[in-house]
Design a protein around this motif. Structure first.
Motif, PDB file in Angstrom:
ATOM      1  N   SER A 181       7.491   1.995   6.026  1.00 27.60           N
ATOM      2  CA  SER A 181       7.205   1.855   4.524  1.00 27.60           C
ATOM      3  C   SER A 181       5.790   2.202   4.500  1.00 27.60           C
ATOM      4  N   LYS A 182       5.518   2.744   3.393  1.00 26.59           N
ATOM      5  CA  LYS A 182       4.007   3.038   2.851  1.00 26.59           C
ATOM      6  C   LYS A 182       3.901   2.794   1.361  1.00 26.59           C
ATOM      7  N   GLY A 183       4.735   1.896   0.997  1.00 24.36           N
ATOM      8  CA  GLY A 183       4.436   1.447  -0.620  1.00 24.36           C
ATOM      9  C   GLY A 183       2.827   0.825  -0.761  1.00 24.36           C
ATOM     10  N   CYS A 184       2.746   0.825  -2.088  1.00 22.90           N
ATOM     11  CA  CYS A 184       1.195   0.304  -2.553  1.00 22.90           C
ATOM     12  C   CYS A 184       1.106  -0.966  -2.449  1.00 22.90           C
ATOM     13  N   GLY A 185       2.176  -1.767  -1.937  1.00 21.94           N
ATOM     14  CA  GLY A 185       2.150  -3.232  -1.756  1.00 21.94           C
ATOM     15  C   GLY A 185       0.835  -3.717  -1.062  1.00 21.94           C
ATOM     16  N   THR A 186       0.431  -2.734   0.012  1.00 23.10           N
ATOM     17  CA  THR A 186      -0.696  -3.157   0.844  1.00 23.10           C
ATOM     18  C   THR A 186      -2.195  -3.047   0.191  1.00 23.10           C
ATOM     19  N   VAL A 187      -2.316  -1.764  -0.560  1.00 25.31           N
ATOM     20  CA  VAL A 187      -3.425  -1.635  -1.118  1.00 25.31           C
ATOM     21  C   VAL A 187      -3.737  -2.537  -2.219  1.00 25.31           C
ATOM     22  N   MET A 188      -2.531  -2.797  -2.958  1.00 29.16           N
ATOM     23  CA  MET A 188      -2.988  -3.629  -4.210  1.00 29.16           C
ATOM     24  C   MET A 188      -3.471  -5.242  -4.015  1.00 29.16           C
ATOM     25  N   ARG A 189      -3.323  -5.663  -2.904  1.00 30.29           N
ATOM     26  CA  ARG A 189      -3.628  -6.962  -2.496  1.00 30.29           C
ATOM     27  C   ARG A 189      -4.947  -7.097  -1.600  1.00 30.29           C
ATOM     28  N   SER A 190      -5.676  -5.825  -1.216  1.00 28.52           N
ATOM     29  CA  SER A 190      -6.285  -6.106  -0.122  1.00 28.52           C
ATOM     30  C   SER A 190      -7.841  -5.896  -0.609  1.00 28.52           C
ATOM     31  N   ALA A 191      -8.319  -5.957  -1.881  1.00 24.11           N
ATOM     32  CA  ALA A 191      -9.612  -5.972  -2.252  1.00 24.11           C
ATOM     33  C   ALA A 191     -10.552  -7.374  -1.754  1.00 24.11           C
ATOM     34  N   PRO A 192      -9.882  -8.529  -1.401  1.00 16.03           N
ATOM     35  CA  PRO A 192     -10.722  -9.699  -0.877  1.00 16.03           C
ATOM     36  C   PRO A 192     -11.151  -9.394   0.463  1.00 16.03           C
TER      37      PRO A 192
ATOM     38  N   LEU B 188      -3.351   2.180   6.735  1.00 15.45           N
ATOM     39  CA  LEU B 188      -4.787   2.651   6.572  1.00 15.45           C
ATOM     40  C   LEU B 188      -5.231   2.970   5.210  1.00 15.45           C
ATOM     41  N   ALA B 189      -4.186   3.222   4.301  1.00 12.71           N
ATOM     42  CA  ALA B 189      -4.709   3.125   2.861  1.00 12.71           C
ATOM     43  C   ALA B 189      -5.365   1.762   2.642  1.00 12.71           C
ATOM     44  N   ALA B 190      -4.812   0.777   2.953  1.00 16.63           N
ATOM     45  CA  ALA B 190      -5.353  -0.719   2.720  1.00 16.63           C
ATOM     46  C   ALA B 190      -6.577  -0.836   3.116  1.00 16.63           C
TER      47      ALA B 190
END
Length: 364
Positions: free
Chosen positions: A155-166, A197-199
């Protein structure tokens, strides 16, 4: 030591990051599954220009903001727990994500224990807002995914990126450690290299911005970090496409769509970065980020995190801030995060601690 001016600037950037991401999320929530033509047919040639109803109200946030808040909660808990001699932030973030997962299946916070902390007892967070299958599946049991043995390895869905700003708001950390922690925590739900890696790249970009770097320089530094990681090509290419699109002329919805739809991690990152790069102001960037036929709430969230970190909370459109669901909780958490990162030793230490702080962020 943090001076007062530096503390105030950092708090404004943390507030801007979390509020900005939530506003972008809410702007895109009502059109997340619509095509660009359908958005224009319903909302006019300019597309969405304000909040539209989603989940029964205007300004509603989705799982993107929910998980971002629990990322911040987990990072605070990691720093508090360090007093006990326990220092493994991925474990604390994973525990926070398990608390988020409980909000997706339980009716409300009645079953939460004192050691779950205050955020898990916020009743408004107990709402399903189209959570991703990989996030739910990766947190369906207590085994923590790792880079060596990740959850959902394909899985490489965007659910990693969208939560990783903190992770990027850990300004006292070295950039390489921020990247690594973000990657390790992304692998708890998404095991494809592009997913994690995107995260990591997104967190590294936020980290540079929180340290007052320009967005263009932040992206270049993230590309350098990516270049050493196996499987980085998709993420690196996506960031390079965002930089290239910036130089191709006036921004438009069609140019956004040339970068993808945002359902995968690298596309959400690319779209969010592009919209932040070309933004005339926060409003312009956020509307550009949500008016396309794809994962509008996630791309809006990523763009909002970036612009909020760059400009701080006072640059956010006040009418959108005023109507945002959960604003008080988001601000409370942002201020707690800022205090922990700048004044943590005054709040807790191995020998003494504020009882109120430990009630909010228990060491257990």
């Amino acid at each position: 030591m943090w001076g007062r001016t530096e503390q105030q600037d950092f708090r404004s950037r943390v507030r801007g990051c979390l509020l900005g991401g939530a506003i972008g999320d809410a702007l895109g929530a009502g059109v997340e599954f619509d095509s660009l033509s359908a958005i224009r047919q319903t909302h006019g040639a300019a597309g969405v220009t304000d909040y539209v109803p989603a989940y029964g109200r205007r300004g509603a946030i989705t799982d993107d903001t929910q998980m971002t808040l629990f990322s911040a909660d987990g990072l605070i808990r990691a720093h508090v727990r360090r007093d006990t001699g326990a220092w493994h932030p991925p474990t604390d973030v994973h525990a926070a994500y398990l608390r988020w997962a409980a909000t997706q299946r339980d009716w409300g916070p009645d079953e939460r224990k004192e050691e779950d902390g205050w955020l898990a007892r916020e009743e408004w967070l107990y709402a399903r807002r189209a959570p991703g299958n990989a996030c739910l599946g990766g947190l369906a049991d207590e085994r923590m995914g790792t880079l060596e043995n990740p959850k959902n390895p394909d899985s490489k869905g965007c659910g990693t990126v969208m939560r990783s700003a903190p992770f990027g708001l850990l300004v006292g950390w070295e950039p390489q450690l921020v990247f690594q922690l973000s990657v390790e925590c992304a692998a708890q739900t998404h095991g494809h290299p592009t997913g994690y890696l995107a995260a990591g790249a997104f967190s590294a970009i936020i980290h540079s911005l929180a340290r007052k770097d320009s967005l263009d320089n932040a992206v270049q530094k993230a590309l350098v970090q990516l270049s050493t990681r196996p499987g980085h090509e998709e993420t690196s290419d996506a960031l390079k496409r965002a930089l290239g699109a910036m130089r191709q002329g006036m921004p438009s919805a069609e140019r956004v769509e040339s970068l993808g739809e945002g359902w995968t991690a690298e596309e959400a990152l690319s779209i969010g970065v592009y919209c932040a790069l070309v933004a005339e102001d926060v409003r312009h960037g956020l509307l550009l980020a949500v008016n396309h036929g794809g994962d509008s709430d996630s791309t809006g969230s990523v763009c909002g995190n970036l612009l909020g970190t760059i400009h701080g909370e006072t640059a956010l459109p006040p009418a959108w801030v005023a109507e945002l669901e959960g604003r008080a909780t988001i601000l409370e958490l942002a201020d707690d995060f800022s205090m922990e990162m700048t004044q943590g030793p005054a709040l807790h230490a191995p020998g003494a601690a504020s009882p109120a702080w430990l009630a909010r962020y228990p060491r257990a």
